[in-house]
Scaffold this motif. Sequence first.
Motif, PDB file in Angstrom:
ATOM      1  N   HIS A   1       6.422  10.834   0.210  1.00  0.00           N
ATOM      2  CA  HIS A   1       7.079  10.369   1.524  1.00  0.00           C
ATOM      3  C   HIS A   1       8.515   9.727   1.082  1.00  0.00           C
ATOM      4  O   HIS A   1       9.293   9.523   2.027  1.00  0.00           O
ATOM      5  N   MET A   2       8.518   9.341  -0.064  1.00  0.00           N
ATOM      6  CA  MET A   2      10.038   8.771  -0.552  1.00  0.00           C
ATOM      7  C   MET A   2      10.136   7.293   0.055  1.00  0.00           C
ATOM      8  O   MET A   2       9.333   6.736   0.766  1.00  0.00           O
ATOM      9  N   ALA A   3      11.123   6.599  -0.670  1.00  0.00           N
ATOM     10  CA  ALA A   3      11.232   5.115  -0.620  1.00  0.00           C
ATOM     11  C   ALA A   3      11.666   4.670   0.928  1.00  0.00           C
ATOM     12  O   ALA A   3      11.020   3.751   1.253  1.00  0.00           O
ATOM     13  N   LYS A   4      12.324   5.934   1.552  1.00  0.00           N
ATOM     14  CA  LYS A   4      12.780   5.405   2.862  1.00  0.00           C
ATOM     15  C   LYS A   4      11.909   6.177   3.884  1.00  0.00           C
ATOM     16  O   LYS A   4      12.568   6.436   5.124  1.00  0.00           O
ATOM     17  N   GLY A   5      10.809   6.767   3.568  1.00  0.00           N
ATOM     18  CA  GLY A   5      10.045   7.684   4.546  1.00  0.00           C
ATOM     19  C   GLY A   5      10.861   8.647   5.114  1.00  0.00           C
ATOM     20  O   GLY A   5      10.270   9.473   5.609  1.00  0.00           O
TER      21      GLY A   5
ATOM     22  N   ALA B   1       8.338  20.375   2.171  1.00  0.00           N
ATOM     23  CA  ALA B   1       7.047  20.004   1.179  1.00  0.00           C
ATOM     24  C   ALA B   1       6.466  18.790   1.744  1.00  0.00           C
ATOM     25  O   ALA B   1       5.110  18.858   2.180  1.00  0.00           O
ATOM     26  N   PHE B   2       7.050  17.718   1.918  1.00  0.00           N
ATOM     27  CA  PHE B   2       6.276  16.523   2.405  1.00  0.00           C
ATOM     28  C   PHE B   2       7.105  16.119   3.746  1.00  0.00           C
ATOM     29  O   PHE B   2       8.455  15.526   3.569  1.00  0.00           O
TER      30      PHE B   2
ATOM     31  N   ILE C   1       0.874  -1.190  -0.006  1.00  0.00           N
ATOM     32  CA  ILE C   1      -0.039   0.008  -0.004  1.00  0.00           C
ATOM     33  C   ILE C   1       0.733   1.075  -0.070  1.00  0.00           C
ATOM     34  O   ILE C   1       0.663   2.124  -0.701  1.00  0.00           O
ATOM     35  N   TYR C   2       1.868   1.345   0.866  1.00  0.00           N
ATOM     36  CA  TYR C   2       3.001   2.286   0.726  1.00  0.00           C
ATOM     37  C   TYR C   2       3.463   2.586  -0.434  1.00  0.00           C
ATOM     38  O   TYR C   2       3.470   3.741  -0.959  1.00  0.00           O
TER      39      TYR C   2
ATOM     40  N   ALA D   1       9.923   8.581   8.533  1.00  0.00           N
ATOM     41  CA  ALA D   1      11.121   7.822   9.210  1.00  0.00           C
ATOM     42  C   ALA D   1      11.576   8.641  10.558  1.00  0.00           C
ATOM     43  O   ALA D   1      11.616  10.001  10.463  1.00  0.00           O
ATOM     44  N   LYS D   2      11.677   7.941  11.662  1.00  0.00           N
ATOM     45  CA  LYS D   2      11.881   8.737  12.763  1.00  0.00           C
ATOM     46  C   LYS D   2      11.062   9.819  13.217  1.00  0.00           C
ATOM     47  O   LYS D   2      11.740  10.855  13.661  1.00  0.00           O
ATOM     48  N   SER D   3       9.846   9.706  13.023  1.00  0.00           N
ATOM     49  CA  SER D   3       8.901  10.715  12.891  1.00  0.00           C
ATOM     50  C   SER D   3       8.438  11.022  14.571  1.00  0.00           C
ATOM     51  O   SER D   3       7.681  10.293  14.901  1.00  0.00           O
TER      52      SER D   3
END
Length: 134
Positions: free
Chosen positions: A44-48, A54-55, A35-36, A59-61
Amino acid sequence: MKIFLTIYCLLFLGWTGWLYQNKPLEESIRDGALIYQDFCLQCHMAKGEGVPGAFPPLAKSDYLKNELGKSIQGVKFGMRGPIVVNGLAYDGIMVAQGLDDEEIADVMNYILNNWGNDSESQITEAEVAAVNRP
């Protein structure tokens, strides 16, 4: 005897229904990865890691950790307006992706268990269903 059989059938149906709704975490994460890739990766890009300014990163959010309900709400209904993630301000729009509650639970489980995120619990379809529009 009929009462015993009826009770047994009801318990069996309830147990299988519970199992169906609560898939194992590993399966949810696996489904969430697909789904991601289809719905989230573009922004959000491949590695989050997101795109600064912008977005927001996934990752580590700190936002995911501290505002889990709002995060689920954002995936379910979309979100707009200012947020702060890992000390950086973002003020954009994320449209609702049209995912059902199970898909939202799966993608949240995937995000919450990757890229330095470490969730202590599993997001369930029932938990997502309980989240209301802001």
